[in-house]
Design a protein around this motif. Structure first.
Motif, PDB file in Angstrom:
ATOM      1  N   LYS A  21       0.811  -1.213   0.000  1.00  0.00           N
ATOM      2  CA  LYS A  21       0.000   0.000   0.000  1.00  0.00           C
ATOM      3  C   LYS A  21       0.849   1.270   0.000  1.00  0.00           C
ATOM      4  CE  LYS A  21      -3.937  -2.199   2.296  1.00  0.00           C
ATOM      5  NZ  LYS A  21      -4.871  -2.190   3.463  1.00  0.00           N
ATOM      6  N   VAL A  22       1.868   1.264  -0.860  1.00  0.00           N
ATOM      7  CA  VAL A  22       2.747   2.427  -0.974  1.00  0.00           C
ATOM      8  C   VAL A  22       2.110   3.444  -1.906  1.00  0.00           C
ATOM      9  CG1 VAL A  22       5.012   3.270  -1.676  1.00  0.00           C
ATOM     10  CG2 VAL A  22       4.785   1.033  -0.570  1.00  0.00           C
ATOM     11  N   ASN A  23       1.972   4.668  -1.426  1.00  0.00           N
ATOM     12  CA  ASN A  23       1.437   5.763  -2.226  1.00  0.00           C
ATOM     13  C   ASN A  23       2.379   6.961  -2.093  1.00  0.00           C
ATOM     14  OD1 ASN A  23      -1.508   5.035  -3.214  1.00  0.00           O
ATOM     15  ND2 ASN A  23      -1.303   4.221  -1.138  1.00  0.00           N
ATOM     16  N   LEU A  24       3.124   7.207  -3.164  1.00  0.00           N
ATOM     17  CA  LEU A  24       4.104   8.295  -3.166  1.00  0.00           C
ATOM     18  C   LEU A  24       4.065   9.019  -4.506  1.00  0.00           C
ATOM     19  CD1 LEU A  24       7.240   6.480  -1.661  1.00  0.00           C
ATOM     20  CD2 LEU A  24       5.761   8.090  -0.466  1.00  0.00           C
ATOM     21  N   THR A  25       4.507  10.264  -4.495  1.00  0.00           N
ATOM     22  CA  THR A  25       4.638  11.039  -5.725  1.00  0.00           C
ATOM     23  C   THR A  25       6.030  11.647  -5.786  1.00  0.00           C
ATOM     24  OG1 THR A  25       2.268  11.586  -5.752  1.00  0.00           O
ATOM     25  CG2 THR A  25       3.726  12.963  -7.081  1.00  0.00           C
TER      26      THR A  25
END
Length: 219
Positions: A21-25
């Protein structure tokens, strides 16, 4: 520029992922460092961003489009440049030939322009005589500078570097990270560095630590 959406990765056991569940920008004109203990999965994560492997779940978007839809081969050739700890130069070529070959393979704007390649190498202290030598006759620091300049000569907007200073002394380490910082700012590229060196990470605009399967920002 690069958006990580609900990405997870594991080897054999789904119940024991490296991360989930990695959420990065990651944005252009910025440098990022990813740190973590050995075996935490930071190099694996970098390989996913580089299109060398696929996440088990979730997706990675480049400029709003999933890299799977772009096509991983096309993405690797056109959109991303990789810098390795071991330099990954063609050891049977000169520094100049390494640059010319990379620009030709990727169809870069300056493909075929030998003077441009000489000028770029000169910026990092590699003169014409050195540029014509087989890269194995250059020092480790010089070879890594060639690897960075190779990235500068190609048009890819995303640069990922896996322990790029792992084989270098303190002085060369500082020079290489400053080069990568300049690469992000002056060429509007996104630079993502995996490192185990805290001093290297601190030189980047943003630091993430991969710990307990999650990415956390280091303030």
């Amino acid at each position: 520029m690069i958006e990580i959406k609900d990405v997870a990765y594991w080897y054999e056991n789904k119940d024991n992922p490296l991360f989930e569940k990695v959420n990065l920008t990651f944005e252009r004109s910025k440098s990022y460092a990813i740190v973590g203990s050995s075996g935490s999965g930071k190099t694996t994560f970098l390989s996913l961003i580089a299109g060398l492997d696929k996440p088990k779940s979730g997706e990675i978007l480049y400029e709003g489009e999933a890299i799977n839809k772009i096509g991983l081969t096309h993405y690797r050739n056109k959109d991303v440049s990789i810098i390795f700890q071991s330099y990954n130069l063609f050891t049977y070529m000169s520094a100049l030939e390494n640059l010319m070959t990379a620009m030709d393979i990727t169809g870069a704007t300056h493909a075929g322009d030998k003077q441009y390649a000489f000028d770029m190498l000169k910026k990092v202290g590699i003169d014409e005589d050195m540029a014509k030598k087989n890269v194995q006759h250059l020092s480790g620091g010089q070879q890594q500078r060639v690897a960075v300049v190779r990235t500068m000569c190609c048009d890819a907007r995303l640069v990922v570097a896996d322990e790029p200073t792992g084989n270098l002394d303190e002085a060369n380490t500082k020079e290489i990270i400053e080069l990568l910082q300049d690469l992000a700012k002056s060429q509007d590229k996104c630079v993502i560095i995996v490192t185990h060196e805290p001093d290297v990470a601190k030189m980047c605009d943003t630091q993430y630590v991969l710990k307990d399967r999650e990415f956390q920002v280091i303030e």
